[in-house]
Design an enzyme around this catalytic site. Structure first.
Site, mmCIF file in Angstrom:
data_model
loop_
_atom_site.group_PDB
_atom_site.id
_atom_site.type_symbol
_atom_site.label_atom_id
_atom_site.label_comp_id
_atom_site.label_asym_id
_atom_site.label_seq_id
_atom_site.Cartn_x
_atom_site.Cartn_y
_atom_site.Cartn_z
ATOM 1 C CG HIS A 80 14.292 29.649 -25.990
ATOM 2 N ND1 HIS A 80 14.084 28.364 -26.387
ATOM 3 C CD2 HIS A 80 15.358 30.085 -26.698
ATOM 4 C CE1 HIS A 80 14.989 28.022 -27.270
ATOM 5 N NE2 HIS A 80 15.775 29.046 -27.498
HETATM 6 C C1 UD1 Z 1 20.205 32.137 -26.954
HETATM 7 C C2 UD1 Z 1 20.353 32.026 -28.474
HETATM 8 C C3 UD1 Z 1 19.307 31.093 -29.042
HETATM 9 C C4 UD1 Z 1 19.348 29.753 -28.348
HETATM 10 C C5 UD1 Z 1 19.185 29.970 -26.838
HETATM 11 C C6 UD1 Z 1 19.232 28.675 -26.065
HETATM 12 C C7 UD1 Z 1 21.253 34.072 -29.505
HETATM 13 C C8 UD1 Z 1 20.950 35.209 -30.393
HETATM 14 N N1 UD1 Z 1 20.217 33.308 -29.120
HETATM 15 O O1 UD1 Z 1 18.956 32.772 -26.688
HETATM 16 O O2 UD1 Z 1 19.554 30.899 -30.419
HETATM 17 O O3 UD1 Z 1 18.278 28.951 -28.827
HETATM 18 O O4 UD1 Z 1 20.242 30.834 -26.385
HETATM 19 O O5 UD1 Z 1 18.774 28.888 -24.754
HETATM 20 O O6 UD1 Z 1 22.394 33.849 -29.162
HETATM 21 N N2 UD1 Z 1 19.427 34.822 -19.020
HETATM 22 C C9 UD1 Z 1 19.492 34.573 -17.663
HETATM 23 N N3 UD1 Z 1 20.240 33.503 -17.247
HETATM 24 C C10 UD1 Z 1 20.917 32.709 -18.109
HETATM 25 C C11 UD1 Z 1 20.809 32.957 -19.486
HETATM 26 C C12 UD1 Z 1 20.060 34.028 -19.927
HETATM 27 O O7 UD1 Z 1 18.910 35.289 -16.849
HETATM 28 O O8 UD1 Z 1 21.616 31.790 -17.651
HETATM 29 C C13 UD1 Z 1 18.689 35.993 -19.509
HETATM 30 C C14 UD1 Z 1 19.643 36.999 -20.169
HETATM 31 O O9 UD1 Z 1 20.243 37.842 -19.254
HETATM 32 C C15 UD1 Z 1 18.713 37.706 -21.101
HETATM 33 C C16 UD1 Z 1 17.741 36.619 -21.535
HETATM 34 O O10 UD1 Z 1 17.791 35.595 -20.541
HETATM 35 O O11 UD1 Z 1 17.981 38.721 -20.442
HETATM 36 C C17 UD1 Z 1 18.080 36.060 -22.900
HETATM 37 O O12 UD1 Z 1 19.400 35.490 -22.893
HETATM 38 P P1 UD1 Z 1 20.355 35.500 -24.202
HETATM 39 O O13 UD1 Z 1 21.574 34.714 -23.914
HETATM 40 O O14 UD1 Z 1 20.528 36.887 -24.688
HETATM 41 O O15 UD1 Z 1 19.515 34.765 -25.331
HETATM 42 P P2 UD1 Z 1 18.630 33.433 -25.274
HETATM 43 O O16 UD1 Z 1 17.212 33.841 -25.312
HETATM 44 O O17 UD1 Z 1 19.045 32.515 -24.188
#
Ligand code: UD1
Length: 366
Positions: free
Chosen positions: A208
């Site tokens: 991820h």
């Molecule tokens: C974040 C952390 C990363 C950590 C990871 C654990 C930062 C910069 N990164 O990355 O260090 O390893 O969490 O998982 O903070 N999304 C959903 N549903 C959710 C969560 C996320 O659909 O419950 C989608 C978001 O809307 C977005 C994407 O997934 O489009 C990424 O989510 P985001 O929270 O921005 O970063 P992570 O990749 O989860």
């Protein structure tokens, strides 16, 4: 009465809160307020962890997720500042290296509220990672820095942080594994049956990190290498929402779903039991590299570097640098290699107790 506000938002932070929140309850004169930024919001990325780990429900939920780094962090900063002004805590507690960590640290420092950072001092020395920026800034702003290892202490010393602020306490994720593995294993037999998996007869994959998912070429290369492994090994792949979106973007989701056992993100207990029963883990997660070591499952990290360098020392983990050895060769090397899982480089599972003792002293509660 003293007050701590704990700022969380992303999946790995919920796991870390478990043992520390429980240990903080030992202080009758301390109130912990949990603030959830909303960064992770799906049931299987957030709520399930609160249920399984019996965490206190968030007192404050900001509901902030998605957007660019600037948009997300800025919105969190505004929301956290409002909560801090309203509650005026004696300390803000932050975990790890996500945007929620950074926002908590900046908001608190601007209001002159002391900050304690759990998992301080980790460095990948790769500033292209958003997490590396978050770690460096958070550590510079923190009053108490709780580190997992001597390497982390040395990193902080190099950045000019006073050693009187640094406390080497081990890794709270080790506490969490020890505390929950028995419960996780109780359900593992039926879970393996349900997923038609046999003990030590499958690989587990998680992917991820922005550095892997945001670069189309890098992601495509990883998919090629992983599909090659999947032609001879069963691979269980709990897919992160970010990765689902990224594979859709490069039009390879269908192919991955056809050849791998793709499932929705798993809760903490299922993750532990499936990881323990896997014969190998392929991952770019920081937390799972260590969980694999604690559970004695060999690991290959799908990154060019790791912050958790102690996992490499005795062969529990190795790095996949795509310019050197093909992943298939590394898989066969890492499967055959002698592993030493007995080094325990991150403490004995007593990190939460140590963190809480220091917090108690700092807040003059002992
Ligand atoms: C974040 C952390 C990363 C950590 C990871 C654990 C930062 C910069 N990164 O990355 O260090 O390893 O969490 O998982 O903070 N999304 C959903 N549903 C959710 C969560 C996320 O659909 O419950 C989608 C978001 O809307 C977005 C994407 O997934 O489009 C990424 O989510 P985001 O929270 O921005 O970063 P992570 O990749 O989860």
């Amino acid at each position: 009465m003293k007050k701590i506000i704990t700022v969380v938002g992303a999946r790995p932070q919920f796991v870390k809160v478990g043992p520390i929140s429980a240990a903080l309850k030992e202080y009758p004169n301390l109130k912990e307020i949990i603030l959830h930024t909303g960064q992770h919001f799906d049931d299987n990325m957030s709520d399930i962890f609160f249920r399984e780990l019996n965490l206190p429900l968030p007192d404050v939920s900001l509901g902030i997720s998605g957007g660019s780094h600037g948009e997300q962090t800025a919105a969190m900063l505004v929301g956290i500042e409002v909560a801090l002004k309203r509650e005026s805590p004696d300390l803000v507690l932050v975990y790890g290296d996500t945007n929620s960590t950074l926002a908590g640290a900046i908001a608190a420092s601007k209001l002159n509220i002391p900050i304690a950072h759990v998992e301080a001092g980790l460095r990948s020395f790769n500033r292209k990672m958003p997490e590396e920026i978050n770690r460096i800034v958070t550590d510079q702003l923190s009053t108490l820095l709780f580190t997992p290892s001597q390497t982390a202490d040395d990193n902080l010393a190099r950045e000019g942080i006073k050693n009187t602020a640094i406390f080497q306490v081990g890794d709270v994720m080790h506490d969490a594994v020890l505390k929950n593995i028995e419960r996780a294993e109780d359900s593992s037999h039926s879970l393996l049956q349900k997923l038609a998996l046999k003990t030590k007869d499958y690989f587990m994959l998680t992917l991820h990190r922005a550095e892997n998912t945001d670069d189309d070429d890098r992601l495509s290369l990883l998919v090629d290498e992983i599909l090659d492994i999947a032609s001879t090994h069963h691979i269980l792949f709990p897919i992160h929402p970010r990765t689902r979106l990224a594979l859709t973007r490069i039009a390879r989701l269908e192919q991955v779903e056809e050849h791998l056992d793709v499932v929705s993100p798993l809760g903490y207990l299922n993750t532990l039991s499936l990881l323990k029963n896997a014969s190998l883990l392929l991952t770019d997660s920081g937390g799972m590299q260590k969980e694999a070591m604690f559970l004695r499952t060999p690991c290959i990290t799908l990154r060019n570097e790791t912050e958790w360098i102690e996992t490499l020392t005795d062969g529990a983990n190795c790095l996949y640098d795509n310019t050197a050895v093909p992943l298939r060769d590394l898989v066969s090397l890492q499967s055959k290699r002698e592993h030493n899982f007995d080094a325990y480089p991150y403490g004995q599972g007593d990190t939460a107790r140590k963190v809480c003792q220091k917090l108690g002293t700092f807040l003059k509660m002992t």
